[in-house]
Design an enzyme around this catalytic site. Structure first.
Site, mmCIF file in Angstrom:
data_model
loop_
_atom_site.group_PDB
_atom_site.id
_atom_site.type_symbol
_atom_site.label_atom_id
_atom_site.label_comp_id
_atom_site.label_asym_id
_atom_site.label_seq_id
_atom_site.Cartn_x
_atom_site.Cartn_y
_atom_site.Cartn_z
ATOM 1 N N GLU A 111 13.426 29.709 -15.808
ATOM 2 C CA GLU A 111 14.218 30.854 -15.343
ATOM 3 C C GLU A 111 14.370 30.893 -13.820
ATOM 4 O OE1 GLU A 111 15.817 33.205 -17.336
ATOM 5 O OE2 GLU A 111 16.695 33.602 -15.378
ATOM 6 N N GLY A 169 12.699 33.018 5.009
ATOM 7 C CA GLY A 169 12.125 32.346 3.829
ATOM 8 C C GLY A 169 13.121 32.084 2.718
ATOM 9 N N GLU A 172 15.743 26.201 1.960
ATOM 10 C CA GLU A 172 14.897 25.116 1.454
ATOM 11 C C GLU A 172 14.146 24.469 2.608
ATOM 12 O OE1 GLU A 172 14.754 24.227 -1.975
ATOM 13 O OE2 GLU A 172 15.711 26.166 -1.904
ATOM 14 N N LYS A 187 21.442 23.541 -9.453
ATOM 15 C CA LYS A 187 21.496 24.764 -10.273
ATOM 16 C C LYS A 187 22.670 24.729 -11.255
ATOM 17 C CE LYS A 187 19.257 27.580 -6.685
ATOM 18 N NZ LYS A 187 19.486 28.381 -5.471
ATOM 19 N N GLY A 283 13.522 33.987 -2.315
ATOM 20 C CA GLY A 283 12.492 34.866 -1.755
ATOM 21 C C GLY A 283 11.252 34.887 -2.624
HETATM 22 N N1 HSE Z 1 17.268 27.954 -0.693
HETATM 23 C C1 HSE Z 1 17.604 28.639 -1.892
HETATM 24 C C2 HSE Z 1 18.605 29.735 -1.566
HETATM 25 C C3 HSE Z 1 16.364 29.210 -2.522
HETATM 26 O O1 HSE Z 1 18.846 29.990 -0.382
HETATM 27 O O2 HSE Z 1 19.181 30.310 -2.481
HETATM 28 C C4 HSE Z 1 16.529 29.598 -3.957
HETATM 29 O O3 HSE Z 1 16.831 28.517 -4.759
#
Ligand code: HSE
Length: 370
Positions: A111, A169, A172, A187, A283
């Site tokens: 998920e 945060g 990546e 994704k 997050g």
């Molecule tokens: N780096 C990704 C973002 C984290 O900014 O959505 C979540 O997958």
């Protein structure tokens, strides 16, 4: 049930916090790389941890593919319930993980790997048992959305907004994956497999946001549009197609109004036309709660099984769209419908246009025009 945790970065620490709030779930040990082992609770013997008789649940939130892939594989071979947020490892390996889970009596639950805290895959897994999913579109990268939002509303430069997203945060470890669309590529692959119940097939390489500049932002504003980074996918029969690209969207579009680092998705199916999802896609606690939601299902014995029973193929002609390209090169040979001020507009063209443009100008800004 007993759990172990692989990885102690932003998400791992969130999983540790939330585990303490669940009665009956006991977090026994945390795998970290050798240089970080400084407490008895931490170990660098991940293999022992994931294969031990009394381990039930393995939370995996390492970044990158190794040792994540090796540890997930070992855990599944020992019938464990693996819960992961790691899209880079799930995207190319899901088919094998599903087979291992089936063979050894464990499960693979993912998920948190797509859309972070939004129960989007849960909805997809439920829906695809009822009817064919016609497609989906959505914002799947919080960092890109945050950057575009800051560029459009506060006139911020891309690099400054990226630094802020890293400090918050969202980004990546390697932010190239965010701004070049690679994170969304993983994704979308995962979503396609679940939504269309199919083994992986090669979708188009992503277009990220890195080529956008202030001139593009101004053009969007002049035309009552907002730029968002979107994955758009359709299925027809045994075929599907997916485009990952920036999109110049009308201001009143649902996805144009997604602020800051939020994610949002629209699912399309016959019985309801469309349903929207909205929330935090990145997050610490947002992502960790999605992993804990999977753990609660395991504790209740109600995991959603993943079945990739078809072998559907990509057909890019399913997505004929309108495009905008900014290039300093002469693109007239590609037959644009309109060209002005360095911008070329193409109507109802398949995504083959991307490769055709890039052969002439590898640095062109290419986006959908909606
Ligand atoms: N780096 C990704 C973002 C984290 O900014 O959505 C979540 O997958």
């Amino acid at each position: 049930m007993n759990a172990v945790l692989l990885g102690y970065g932003t998400i791992g620490k969130g999983v540790e916090i939330l585990c303490r709030q669940v009665d009956g779930l006991d977090l026994k040990e945390v795998f970290v790389l050798p240089q970080f082992v400084d407490l008895p609770y931490f170990s660098n013997n991940g293999e022992e941890m994931v294969t031990r008789e009394d381990t039930d649940i393995v939370f995996e939130c390492l970044s990158g593919t190794e040792p994540a892939n090796m540890l997930i594989t070992k855990a599944l071979e020992h019938g464990k319930h693996v819960i992961t947020s790691n899209k880079a490892v799930v995207s190319p390996n899901l088919e094998r993980y599903v087979e291992l889970a089936k063979k050894h009596g464990g499960s693979i639950q993912i998920e948190a790997s797509v859309a972070g805290g939004i129960p989007f895959l849960d909805a997809v897994l439920k829906l695809q048992k009822l009817e064919d999913i016609d497609g989906y579109e959505g914002i799947f990268n919080g960092t890109s959305n945050y950057i575009l939002d800051q560029m459009q509303n506060n006139g911020m430069a891309l690099e400054t907004a990226l630094k802020q997203a890293q400090a918050l945060g969202y980004a990546e470890a390697d932010p190239t994956n965010d701004i070049e669309g690679i994170d969304v590529f993983y994704k979308a692959n995962i979503t396609n497999m679940l939504a269309y119940q199919t083994k992986n097939d090669t979708i188009l390489p992503p277009l990220g946001i890195s080529k956008l500049n202030t001139k593009d932002i101004e053009l969007a504003k002049e035309n009552g549009k907002v730029i968002r980074h979107i994955a758009r996918s359709v299925q027809e029969g045994n075929e599907f197609a997916t485009i990952i690209a920036p999109v110049f969207l009308s201001k009143d579009n649902y996805l144009a109004n997604v602020p800051s680092n939020y994610n949002a998705q629209l699912l399309h199916a016959h019985s309801f036309d469309q349903i929207g999802y909205f929330g935090q896609g990145a997050g610490q606690l947002a992502t960790a709660q999605a992993m804990l939601a999977n753990a609660l299902d395991t504790m209740d014995g109600t995991e959603r099984a993943i079945d990739l029973k078809y072998d559907k193929k990509v057909n890019n002609d399913l997505l004929k769209e309108d495009w905008i390209v900014r290039s300093g090169k002469d693109l007239s040979g590609l037959g644009p419908d309109k060209a002005e001020d360095g911008y070329f507009f193409f109507e109802k063209r398949s995504p083959d246009l991307i490769g055709d443009v890039q052969k002439i100008d590898a640095d062109a800004m290419i986006a959908l025009w909606k």
